[in-house]
Each structure stands twice: as C-alpha cells, then as structure tokens.
Design a protein around this motif. Sequence first.
Motif, PDB file in Angstrom:
ATOM      1  N   UNK A 164       5.040  56.321  33.233  1.00 53.25           N
ATOM      2  CA  UNK A 164       5.790  57.209  32.341  1.00 53.25           C
ATOM      3  C   UNK A 164       7.010  57.667  33.121  1.00 53.25           C
ATOM      4  N   UNK A 165       8.189  57.211  32.695  1.00 56.76           N
ATOM      5  CA  UNK A 165       9.416  57.474  33.436  1.00 56.76           C
ATOM      6  C   UNK A 165      10.470  58.112  32.530  1.00 56.76           C
ATOM      7  N   UNK A 166      11.391  58.871  33.121  1.00 63.02           N
ATOM      8  CA  UNK A 166      12.547  59.289  32.334  1.00 63.02           C
ATOM      9  C   UNK A 166      13.249  58.056  31.774  1.00 63.02           C
ATOM     10  N   UNK A 167      13.608  58.100  30.505  1.00 61.08           N
ATOM     11  CA  UNK A 167      14.202  56.922  29.868  1.00 61.08           C
ATOM     12  C   UNK A 167      15.486  56.476  30.561  1.00 61.08           C
ATOM     13  N   UNK A 168      16.261  57.429  31.057  1.00 60.43           N
ATOM     14  CA  UNK A 168      17.501  57.060  31.732  1.00 60.43           C
ATOM     15  C   UNK A 168      17.223  56.202  32.959  1.00 60.43           C
ATOM     16  N   UNK A 169      16.071  56.411  33.605  1.00 56.83           N
ATOM     17  CA  UNK A 169      15.699  55.620  34.781  1.00 56.83           C
ATOM     18  C   UNK A 169      15.238  54.227  34.356  1.00 56.83           C
ATOM     19  N   UNK A 170      14.335  54.182  33.357  1.00 58.76           N
ATOM     20  CA  UNK A 170      13.842  52.895  32.891  1.00 58.76           C
ATOM     21  C   UNK A 170      14.941  51.990  32.383  1.00 58.76           C
ATOM     22  N   UNK A 171      15.919  52.577  31.669  1.00 59.31           N
ATOM     23  CA  UNK A 171      17.014  51.768  31.131  1.00 59.31           C
ATOM     24  C   UNK A 171      17.933  51.277  32.249  1.00 59.31           C
TER      25      UNK A 171
END
Length: 294
Positions: free
Chosen positions: A231-238
């Motif tokens: 579960x990651x911050x979306x800004x990191x995953x993207x």
Amino acid sequence: MNFDWNDIPLLLKLAESGNMAQTARELGLVTSTVSRRLAAAERALGIKLFVRDHAGYQPTAGGTIFLSHADTLVDRVKTMLLESREEAQAISGVVNITAIDVLLSHWLVRHVPALLATHPRLELNLIGDFRELSFTRRETDLAIRLNRPTADAALRMRKIGTLGFAVYGARHFSGATRKDWPTLPWLSFPDDMSRLAEMRWLERIGPTQKIRLTSISMIASACEAGAGLALLPCVVGERLGLTRMQDEPESQRELWLLSHKDAGQVARFRTVSHWLSECVAQEADLLAGYAWHP
C-alpha cells in the motif's frame, strides 16, 4: 528570588535527556557543574524541580509547571531575536522541511529547482522523518503531516490537500484480484509500528506472508523489485511505474502544513510555506490518487 535565568537552557536540557552526564556533555560542562547549578536553581525557586529514579532525572509536578513556562519563555526569546535580525525579512537562509521520505524524494524534489531559480539565496534542508520534530528547537521549520495534528497553541496548521494510497506491485502481480491478496506476499512496516493507519489496513487484509521494512522508501524499492504487494502513496507508485491493482484509491489521508505560529513574520518561511501550498494545488489530482493510467 535570586534565580539565574541562564540556568533555564540547562534545566530544559536535563528534562529532555533525563541524564546529568549527557546534559553536561551536550552543554560542554562537567557533571558537577550541572549538579551545582540544579541545586542552586532549586534553592532560588524554593521547590524541588527533579527527582532521580531508575530511569534518570524526572521533573516533579512543580518542575513540570516551571519547565513548561520556561520552554515557552525560551521560545519567545528565540522568536524575538529572530525577528530583530535584519535578514529575517530577506528571502534567504536555511529552511528545514520535514515530511515522509517518499513524499520528498518522489514528488517535492522535482519542484525545488523552480523555487531556487526564483530565490537563489534560499537553502533547503529536506528531512524525511515520521517523527514530530520540534519547531521550538528548530529541528524543522515547516512540516507536511498526514491527518490533522493535535491542536497546539505554538503551531500554525492548515489543510493543503489529500494524499491517496493504492495497492501496487510489479508487473507479474497484475492478474491478481482482491480475493488473491491474502495469499500473496506483502511489504510491511515492522510490528512495532502497528499504530500506523497503513498497518491497521494491512491487518484487515490478513496476509499469510509479510516482509517487514523500516521505511516507505525501502518498501517502495522492494515493491519495484517484485518482492510483494504494498500500500503506497499513489504519487510514488505512479512515479516508479508500478502496476496499480485497483482503479480508485484504497484510502486517503489529509495533508496538513505545520509551522511555528511566528513563522509568518519571517519572509523566507512565509515564502516557502506559500510555495509548498502551490505545489500541492498544482498536482492535487496526482497526490490524491486520481491521475493515473491503467
């Protein structure tokens, strides 16, 4: 009352460390001097400030009240000196910013060049840290925190945005459904960080296998390497090009900007505070987890 006001920093340092020898080292004194000045302060005030137990020096009830006022006094003196300096109104000098490490490394650093191009005399220190660092001791000047902080009269705080989280994995996990999640390896913080919202969420998933890492940066790197889901911050995953396992954000946290209540009177803090708010506003959808492409 023959109290020496120069003893206030010493008493605050002793309360912070609980250790007389450590206090002496940090202040460049010998232990006997710290002991003598503590005894003199207690005589002058007519109260016992500390008691010594197995854990070290602990403030008494009266000492706690005194130290609370003393901390406020030191804070006000520092603010007075800061405001009286001519450079306080110049957009130059050091500004310390703290936030979770990946928010700095995967998002904020991309905005830094534009700020420094406009204000080349600024010096930014970006500090990736979960802890609530002290504004009074200048451990940080500005902080971006997740969720509304506890009210504090010494702080100025305002909500500036939302941070979305989603489940990410390497490409070979792309066919997995939500029903499969408990059977897959997960990247997690250590159990002693169970108070975190992300850890409480993962407990509801109930994975049979967890790989524990001590920072979000490590979790993101392990996820990129294919070690498990996270579960990651979306800004990191993207930014890492990871496979997102669902359309909508799994959860969202509020982003709050904190500063000392007097920071608005100092030009460099006021400028950087405004810049942080603008950065969040410019990429609100990305941060909230809505700007992504399957």
